[in-house]
Write a protein that holds these residues in place. Structure first.
Motif, PDB file in Angstrom:
ATOM      1  N   THR A 151       0.827  -1.199   0.000  1.00 60.87           N
ATOM      2  CA  THR A 151       0.000   0.000   0.000  1.00 60.87           C
ATOM      3  C   THR A 151       0.869   1.261   0.000  1.00 60.87           C
ATOM      4  O   THR A 151       2.027   1.244   0.419  1.00 60.87           O
ATOM      5  N   ALA A 152       0.246   2.360  -0.450  1.00 62.97           N
ATOM      6  CA  ALA A 152       0.972   3.621  -0.581  1.00 62.97           C
ATOM      7  C   ALA A 152       0.886   4.486   0.668  1.00 62.97           C
ATOM      8  O   ALA A 152       1.705   5.378   0.866  1.00 62.97           O
ATOM      9  N   GLY A 153      -0.141   4.251   1.512  1.00 61.52           N
ATOM     10  CA  GLY A 153      -0.325   5.113   2.673  1.00 61.52           C
ATOM     11  C   GLY A 153      -1.238   4.500   3.705  1.00 61.52           C
ATOM     12  O   GLY A 153      -1.763   3.383   3.543  1.00 61.52           O
ATOM     13  N   GLY A 174       4.891   2.727   0.824  1.00 59.61           N
ATOM     14  CA  GLY A 174       5.003   4.092   0.322  1.00 59.61           C
ATOM     15  C   GLY A 174       4.545   4.198  -1.125  1.00 59.61           C
ATOM     16  O   GLY A 174       4.142   3.217  -1.759  1.00 59.61           O
ATOM     17  N   ASN A 175       4.634   5.386  -1.658  1.00 55.20           N
ATOM     18  CA  ASN A 175       4.149   5.681  -3.004  1.00 55.20           C
ATOM     19  C   ASN A 175       5.271   5.490  -4.020  1.00 55.20           C
ATOM     20  O   ASN A 175       6.194   6.295  -4.104  1.00 55.20           O
ATOM     21  N   ILE A 176       5.168   4.430  -4.809  1.00 52.67           N
ATOM     22  CA  ILE A 176       6.274   4.093  -5.728  1.00 52.67           C
ATOM     23  C   ILE A 176       6.417   5.121  -6.849  1.00 52.67           C
ATOM     24  O   ILE A 176       7.493   5.247  -7.449  1.00 52.67           O
ATOM     25  N   LEU A 177       5.373   5.876  -7.136  1.00 55.02           N
ATOM     26  CA  LEU A 177       5.492   6.922  -8.151  1.00 55.02           C
ATOM     27  C   LEU A 177       6.562   7.939  -7.751  1.00 55.02           C
ATOM     28  O   LEU A 177       7.230   8.525  -8.604  1.00 55.02           O
ATOM     29  N   MET A 178       6.744   8.131  -6.443  1.00 52.61           N
ATOM     30  CA  MET A 178       7.751   9.084  -5.971  1.00 52.61           C
ATOM     31  C   MET A 178       9.167   8.601  -6.264  1.00 52.61           C
ATOM     32  O   MET A 178      10.076   9.410  -6.473  1.00 52.61           O
ATOM     33  N   ASP A 179       9.364   7.275  -6.296  1.00 58.41           N
ATOM     34  CA  ASP A 179      10.668   6.744  -6.691  1.00 58.41           C
ATOM     35  C   ASP A 179      11.013   7.206  -8.098  1.00 58.41           C
ATOM     36  O   ASP A 179      12.138   7.630  -8.386  1.00 58.41           O
ATOM     37  N   THR A 180      10.014   7.117  -8.987  1.00 57.32           N
ATOM     38  CA  THR A 180      10.222   7.530 -10.376  1.00 57.32           C
ATOM     39  C   THR A 180      10.476   9.032 -10.472  1.00 57.32           C
ATOM     40  O   THR A 180      11.374   9.486 -11.189  1.00 57.32           O
ATOM     41  N   LEU A 181       9.689   9.824  -9.739  1.00 60.75           N
ATOM     42  CA  LEU A 181       9.841  11.282  -9.815  1.00 60.75           C
ATOM     43  C   LEU A 181      11.195  11.721  -9.274  1.00 60.75           C
ATOM     44  O   LEU A 181      11.849  12.605  -9.850  1.00 60.75           O
TER      45      LEU A 181
END
Length: 363
Positions: A151-153, A174-181
């Motif tokens: 889960t992201a949160g 955590g939010n895996i999109l933040m890894d990419t950003l």
């Protein structure tokens, strides 16, 4: 050897799984006993996968294309199940990782469980609480089948456990999109349209639109676009739209010089465009998350969001499909009257690292 199959069902999925691919490649290079296949359920010539996408994300192209391309979701589900079963029969697999909530994602999840494999759901526990949405059904099925729910949160974790998932199987990674950003923050590319349109950083609004329900109600969409253009005043609205959305939107904005439709950009160019905008108007949850990460004011054209942290502590506000609320929010955006925002917990760029360690621990 831990053999991981990572499945993507659409372009946005690659953006989320890219950090996993990179960290597995790194672990393998360091001598860890791990390998992976990246599988795409669609076709190799899918027009939504621009030629630069995988280079932009820093990952190799998919190892396998299942080649399923059809509009009917029930037909798509059956064909993906058949093709993915063939893949599993030919490739040793220990763990299958699926992401988000597509029909193809659900199809892969069903087949993986029928083969007795460990199934992990990335971005689990996401809900709209509207059972009439096909994606909501997909989410319930995928989470119900999954052995590992990433889960992201806190909100998604609470949803997953409240619906019966064992707490030991739920991991707030955590939010895996933040890894990419975070990976791409220094790699963003300034689009040439800044010169051709004489754009200045932080002096334009980005508009994106993909949701079929919004596009279908052209009368209301026309009212919303009129409100948007009038409230923006002299601020240019830059709209990278794909063909279907462009066909609907173009006749609705023909009387407004400040609304400029442009061709879809590469991933790194679009990232630059949104990161340097005065504000964003969108119907995309991913774009809203990116806006919160970048601290850019964002208006979502929906009455709910599966990414509620972007509203509670981020830069996102919801206006539904109400032209009046949209006009008020855009006026605030243009005048610089926006709420204070912060980054939610575990948006630290280490989600993929946590996931791989969990997989090593359970195997």
């Amino acid at each position: 050897m831990l053999n991981i199959c990572i499945v993507a069902g659409a372009r946005p999925n690659f953006i989320k799984v890219a950090p996993l691919v990179r960290i597995i490649i790194k672990a393998k290079a360091e001598g860890r006993a791990v390998d992976y296949h990246l599988v795409y359920t669609g076709a190799e010539n899918d027009p939504t996968l621009e030629s630069s996408l995988f280079e932009d994300l820093g990952i190799p192209h998919p190892d396998v294309f299942l080649g399923v391309d059809c509009v009917n979701l029930n037909e798509l589900t059956g064909r993906v199940m058949s093709e993915f079963e063939k893949y599993l029969d030919a490739n040793r697999t220990d763990v299958v990782i699926v992401v988000d909530d597509l029909a193809s994602t659900m199809a892969v999840a069903i087949v993986a469980k029928k083969h007795g494999l460990t199934l992990a759901h990335l971005v689990a526990g996401t809900r709209s609480f509207d059972i009439n949405m096909p994606k909501e059904i997909n989410r319930l099925v995928i989470d119900g089948l999954s052995d590992l729910l990433f889960t992201a949160g806190i909100g998604s974790t609470s949803t997953a456990t409240r619906e019966g998932a064992e707490l030991a199987n739920v991991y707030m990674v955590g939010n895996i999109l933040m890894d990419t950003l975070r990976f791409n923050r220094s790699r963003l590319v300034r689009p040439s349209l800044f010169d051709t349109l004489q754009l200045k950083e932080h002096d334009y609004i980005v508009f994106t639109l993909n949701r079929k329900a919004l596009l279908a109600d052209r009368d209301n969409l026309g009212r919303m676009l009129t409100s948007l253009c009038r409230a923006a005043g002299d601020v240019k609205i830059i709209a990278p739209l794909r063909n279907g959305a462009e066909e609907v939107v173009l006749p609705l904005v023909k009387d407004f010089d400040n609304f400029i439709i442009v061709k879809p950009l590469s991933y790194l160019e679009f990232g630059y465009l949104t990161a340097n905008a005065k504000g964003i108007v969108t119907d995309s949850g991913n774009v809203a998350e990116e806006a919160t990460f970048n601290g850019v004011p964002c208006i979502t054209l929906n009455s709910y969001t599966e990414h509620i942290e972007t509203v509670k502590c981020g830069s996102n506000v919801l206006v539904g499909e109400d032209a009046g609320k949209l006009a008020d929010a855009v006026s605030d955006m243009v005048m610089g009257r926006w709420k204070q925002c912060s980054l939610p917990d575990r948006w630290d760029g280490r989600t993929a690292e946590r996931i791989l360690q969990i997989l090593f621990n359970i195997k």
